[in-house]
Motif scaffolding. Structure first.
Motif, PDB file in Angstrom:
ATOM      1  N   THR A  79       0.818  -1.203   0.068  1.00  0.00           N
ATOM      2  CA  THR A  79      -0.035  -0.054  -0.062  1.00  0.00           C
ATOM      3  C   THR A  79       0.799   1.358   0.023  1.00  0.00           C
ATOM      4  N   SER A  80       1.841   1.306   0.449  1.00  0.00           N
ATOM      5  CA  SER A  80       2.908   2.632   0.653  1.00  0.00           C
ATOM      6  C   SER A  80       4.386   1.867   0.591  1.00  0.00           C
ATOM      7  N   ALA A  81       5.247   2.864  -0.127  1.00  0.00           N
ATOM      8  CA  ALA A  81       6.351   2.453  -0.189  1.00  0.00           C
ATOM      9  C   ALA A  81       7.327   3.721  -0.279  1.00  0.00           C
ATOM     10  N   ALA A 100       8.893   6.179 -14.011  1.00  0.00           N
ATOM     11  CA  ALA A 100       8.882   4.914 -14.071  1.00  0.00           C
ATOM     12  C   ALA A 100       8.365   3.915 -12.871  1.00  0.00           C
ATOM     13  N   LEU A 101       8.591   4.230 -11.830  1.00  0.00           N
ATOM     14  CA  LEU A 101       8.272   3.757 -10.743  1.00  0.00           C
ATOM     15  C   LEU A 101       6.561   3.759 -10.507  1.00  0.00           C
ATOM     16  N   GLN A 102       6.140   4.857 -10.895  1.00  0.00           N
ATOM     17  CA  GLN A 102       4.615   4.882 -10.654  1.00  0.00           C
ATOM     18  C   GLN A 102       4.062   4.091 -11.943  1.00  0.00           C
ATOM     19  N   ASN A 103       4.563   3.781 -13.123  1.00  0.00           N
ATOM     20  CA  ASN A 103       4.089   3.032 -13.872  1.00  0.00           C
ATOM     21  C   ASN A 103       4.101   1.390 -13.573  1.00  0.00           C
ATOM     22  N   ARG A 111       6.858   7.375  -2.476  1.00  0.00           N
ATOM     23  CA  ARG A 111       7.703   8.527  -2.421  1.00  0.00           C
ATOM     24  C   ARG A 111       9.289   7.949  -2.888  1.00  0.00           C
ATOM     25  N   LEU A 112       9.673   8.986  -3.494  1.00  0.00           N
ATOM     26  CA  LEU A 112      11.140   8.738  -4.174  1.00  0.00           C
ATOM     27  C   LEU A 112      12.184   9.631  -3.391  1.00  0.00           C
ATOM     28  N   GLU A 113      13.262   9.025  -2.920  1.00  0.00           N
ATOM     29  CA  GLU A 113      14.246   9.818  -2.172  1.00  0.00           C
ATOM     30  C   GLU A 113      15.609   9.141  -2.499  1.00  0.00           C
ATOM     31  N   THR A 114      16.464  10.115  -2.140  1.00  0.00           N
ATOM     32  CA  THR A 114      17.951   9.716  -2.721  1.00  0.00           C
ATOM     33  C   THR A 114      18.324   8.525  -1.658  1.00  0.00           C
TER      34      THR A 114
END
Length: 322
Positions: A79-81, A100-103, A111-114
């Motif tokens: 559900t979350s990442a 790309a991740l959302q696809n 959420r995308l972090e470093t």
């Protein structure tokens, strides 16, 4: 930390993707606030700058699928990442990876972090402090009590990565050819460096390194980074040249950490500084010079191992996504 499997209907995902490895962790989204890992998956690098976006996404999927398989679930139950990845500090790269991740994970609140942000989250358990990361690449970052974030380093293999495995490996390679030229001291690293590249003498190295095909260049860069282990082994055995390389690498990492400390105005306060990454497997050869230099700038800084891994840091940040 790894715990037994869960009967949860939903799961939280944390992914730590660097220049060498990708690690994915699943936790119980409904019951677990501590980041207790139920299953892990592993794959190769997820740094799109080093391996390209398609390969990075493929490795992320492989790691996530392996973790899901261990719990006998499909990815739709995530559900979350939070994905903490090397190579996404640039806005263009961040946007490309996020799309790309959302696809790939359209059903997930992500959420995308470093990789630096998740390492910091894990190292300090979301509390103020500083983290120094030195694996294939290197970066330091931190956050203070006011919530200000700062970073230093992380500029990649051409413009930066000082103190990293790549940095140490390249200097080991340089030391071998300098010793051959009699521009530098002899070093016990020579025999193992030559063996790693399948040659018998230093003059045979240039064709192997410079004539590599585009497909082979990534492998060559990985080999150079892995020479850091040769430097560590030789330094531990008393090799002066290898020891000097590690000390120089340690001081470069300290410079980055001290820059972050100064940006955050932490010089006269007590706070943790955690070290993360394979370079620190060298132990006190790397840590002692690092500690001395940091405490010269911030006497109350407490250098130590991270409280949690970057992968668990990603899980903890995923908890904040919903």
């Amino acid at each position: 930390m790894m715990t037994s499997s869960s009967s949860s209907n939903s799961f939280r995902l944390g992914v730590d993707g660097g220049g060498t490895h990708t690690r994915a962790a699943l936790t119980d989204a409904a019951a677990d606030a501590q980041g207790n890992v139920l299953a892990e998956g592993h794959a190769e690098a997820a740094n799109l700058v080093r391996v390209g976006l398609p390969a990075a996404i493929n490795n992320i999927q492989r790691a996530v699928n392996e973790a899901c398989d261990k719990l006998n679930i499909n990815a739709e139950r995530i559900t979350s990442a939070c994905f903490g990845l090397a190579g996404v500090g640039n806005a263009k790269h961040h946007a490309a990876m996020l799309a790309a991740l959302q696809n790939v994970f359209p059903h997930v609140a992500l959420r995308l972090e470093t990789d630096a942000r998740i390492a910091l989250a894990g190292a300090t358990d979301l509390q103020p402090g500083v983290v120094i990361i030195a694996g294939t690449g290197s970066i330091s970052c931190g956050i203070n009590r006011a919530g200000k974030f700062a970073r230093a380093g992380g500029w990649g293999p051409v413009m930066g990565d000082e103190g990293s495995g790549s940095y140490i490996g390249r200097r080991a390679l340089e030391a071998v050819v300098m010793a051959f030229d009699q521009r530098g001291a002899p070093t016990s690293m020579t025999a193992e460096v030559l063996r790693q590249f399948g040659v018998t003498a230093a003059p045979e190295l240039p064709p192997v390194i410079y004539d590599a095909s585009p497909e082979e260049r990534q492998l060559i860069q990985q080999k150079i980074s892995q020479l850091s282990r040769v430097a560590v082994q030789c330094a531990q055995a008393g090799d002066w040249v290898a020891t000097q390389i590690l000390q120089a690498a340690s001081l470069e990492l300290a410079r980055a950490a001290c820059a972050v400390i100064t940006q955050l105005d932490l010089n006269h306060t007590r706070f943790p500084v955690a070290y993360v990454g394979g370079v620190f497997e060298a132990g006190e050869l790397m840590i002692a010079p690092l500690r001395a230099e940091i405490q010269r700038v911030a006497p109350q800084a407490e250098l130590g191992a991270p409280l949690y891994s970057p992968m668990v840091g990603a899980v903890k940040l995923a908890q904040q996504t919903l």
